[in-house]
Design an enzyme around this catalytic site. Structure first.
Site: not given
Ligand code: DON
Length: 586
Positions: A126, A399, A419, A441, A470-471, A492-493
């Site tokens: 990352r 993502t 991101n 993030d 991170s998620s 999906g954040g």
């Molecule tokens: O690492 C993370 O949590 C974010 N950068 C992920 C972003 C993401 O999954 C966007 N999707 N909608």
């Protein structure tokens, strides 16, 4: 004995829900999903919708976010590669064909599992905050966040790790030469591919924010490229060719590194040659927890895998409680309350374990799940519920995730990202590479929500060299013999962990097929905002009136699941019908 009124009303609700679920047609009907049309290139077996999102094979199955990325994985496998070769090939390819989601200047996590060789590895490639990436850079003199600074432009980017991560994993566990697994991606970049609807929307809506070099690649005659037009990325093809020759030295001290440093010399050397040269991929053991009586391997912090385990284990404890509601309402309460626990921990303690103490052994312990479940039971029975309003902006997908499984149970589960959509909207001149905006993030200031409305604490504050929380939670569920049974993950954040959990519960507990489980409308609660987000199709199952304990918002979720599972001798691959991905295999 007098029955407390709250409990009495719960039982009335249970009766009504059980009654309604007996009426034909009130149960969610999967065939009635209203799917958006998607771009389907002519790939064998992908012609009709069912084949489009589900595939079965006996030898090898891959599920990714774009048909051409899945095809790149298949090509590496057919060239004599293993799951890692397929993974690296698909990863380079997806970086080219989904620039709105991921890219070579992004980063990610991967779990690699070779059960026969007893190899279980977690790779963290990352983005990291550069040495000059300090919290003060992003706030004004009153300590207020400077709008947009972590989202668009040069300071939004962390030091990228994608190329270094992919090259290292390939070198350690791949069979094919690096040149080979980059070939498909070079073809896609040089020959181009048709722009599909999600990409066209992303280009259009971010056009204004792009730097001129980016507009040049993603535009024509001073306007954004449109759906159906061809996206050619010649500079990117050249970068890929140099990686074929130089490996990750290309981004550490090659021409690409020089061009990055030259770009940043105009911006206070925010990211410099030394940041690129000294970037480290972190390699460790995956963490594990119990789910459905089996072992779940997932990514250690700063991923949210640890909270995914807490949620699944707390949910399991709640399911054993006799005093709690049953039926659909009971299921919803148990899942929602378990999610609240995991996301509260995330917001209080989540961060880079090299900078802050994340008590992983506590969060994945049975005792913790039991004590949290006891506390939830106490609150429900005493009627001590809280309701705070809030909302979650719905936005486009970005993502990406890759799930791969072969017949031996060898597997790779990897989530990768720049991101936000199209990252920082900056192309580094002369490279075709898009900067990530992963600095968002971090929690810029305690209590200030990020793009995904997630709130963090000091634990996730920006500091030089630090990795943002991170998620992304790539995971693999093992069978009793320790072979990979389900490979799963999602973009999906903030909805990533809950999407994995919703899908696993539908599949392993409720007995739906993998495709139905991926398609099934989901529930999401992320502690703050204190709102239960429910996908609209569930309105008939859970009308608001039946969920008085929660502030409910019916909203389309942005996460998409990519899963491959072994069912006896068969491998089943599924990509979420909410997106444009495709599983392939044979
Ligand atoms: O690492 C993370 O949590 C974010 N950068 C992920 C972003 C993401 O999954 C966007 N999707 N909608």
């Amino acid at each position: 004995m007098q029955i407390p009124s709250k409990i009495f009303s719960i039982f009335l609700l249970l009766l009504s829900v059980e009654f309604f679920s007996c009426i034909p047609g009130t149960k969610f009907d999967i065939s009635k999903r209203n799917l958006e049309p998607v771009f389907i290139p002519q790939i064998d077996g992908a012609a009709d919708k069912k084949n489009r999102y589900e595939i079965s094979g006996n030898e090898f199955v891959i599920s990714t976010d774009h048909p051409l990325a899945s095809r790149a994985g298949i090509e590496a496998w057919k060239a004599g590669g293993n799951v890692v070769d397929a993974f690296v090939s698909a990863s380079f390819a997806v970086s080219i064909v989904r620039p709105q989601s991921t890219g070579l200047l992004g980063g990610g996590f991967a779990i690699v599992h070779f059960p026969g060789k007893k190899i279980r590895k977690a790779f963290d490639f990352r983005e990291r905050s550069p040495k000059n990436g300090k919290a003060e850079l992003y706030v004004d003199k009153d300590g207020k966040p400077i709008p947009g600074k972590t989202l668009n432009g040069p300071y939004a980017a962390g030091v990228p790790g994608m190329i270094q991560g992919l090259v290292l994993i390939q070198k350690k566990y791949g069979k094919l030469p690096l040149e080979k697994v980059i070939e498909s991606a070079i073809g896609y970049a040089r020959q181009g591919f048709p722009i599909y609807s999600d990409l066209a929307r992303s280009i259009e809506s971010n056009w204004k924010h792009m730097n001129p070099e980016m507009q040049f690649i993603f535009g024509k005659e001073n306007r954004p490229l449109r759906e159906g037009e061809t996206l050619v990325q010649e500079d990117l093809a050249k970068v890929l060719e140099r990686i074929q020759t130089n490996g990750d030295s290309e981004i550490r001290k090659g021409i690409t590194a020089e061009k990055m440093a030259a770009y940043y010399s105009q911006f206070e050397n925010y990211m410099d040659a030394n940041d690129l040269e000294t970037y480290q991929v972190y390699e460790s053991e995956p963490i594990s927890g119990t789910a459905f009586g089996k072992t779940l391997l997932t990514m250690p912090p700063p991923s949210s895998g640890v909270h995914l385990i807490t949620i699944l284990q707390t949910w399991n404890e709640l399911n054993q409680k006799k005093s709690l509601p049953t039926g659909e309402i009971g299921k919803t309460i148990n899942l929602t309350e378990a999610m609240r626990v995991g996301y509260k921990d995330r917001s209080d303690f989540g961060g880079d374990p090299r900078f802050t103490n994340v008590d992983v052994s506590k969060f994945i312990s049975d005792e913790y799940a039991k004590s949290e479940a006891n506390e939830i039971e106490r609150k429900i029975v005493s009627g001590a519920w809280s309701n705070v309003s809030g909302n979650l902006k719905s936005e486009s997908y970005n993502t990406t995730h890759i799930s791969i499984l072969d017949k031996e149970g060898n597997a790779v589960s990897s989530t990768q990202s720049v991101n936000g959509i199209l990252g920082a909207k900056v192309v580094v001149p002369g490279t075709g590479l898009i900067l990530n905006n992963t600095m968002d993030d971090f929690s810029v200031a305690p209590g200030v929500p990020n793009l995904y409305k997630l709130i963090g604490s000091e634990a996730n504050k920006i500091a030089p060299g630090k990795t943002p929380l991170s998620s992304m939670s790539p995971s693999i569920l093992l069978d009793e013999k320790g072979k990979s049974e389900i490979v799963i993950g999602a973009p999906g954040g903030s909805q990533i962990p809950t999407t994995i959990i919703n899908t696993l519960i539908r599949y392993k507990k409720d007995g739906y097929s993998l495709y139905e489980s991926a398609s099934y409308p989901r529930l999401h609660h992320q502690f703050q905002p204190d709102v239960l987000f429910v996908e609209p199709e569930l309105k008939s199952v859970f009308p608001e009136a039946n969920l008085p304990f929660y502030k409910v918002q019916y909203i389309r979720h942005r996460a998409k699941v990519f899963a491959v599972a072994r069912e006896g001798d068969k491998l089943i691959g599924v990509s979420d019908p909410r997106g444009e991905g495709i599983p392939l295999g044979f």
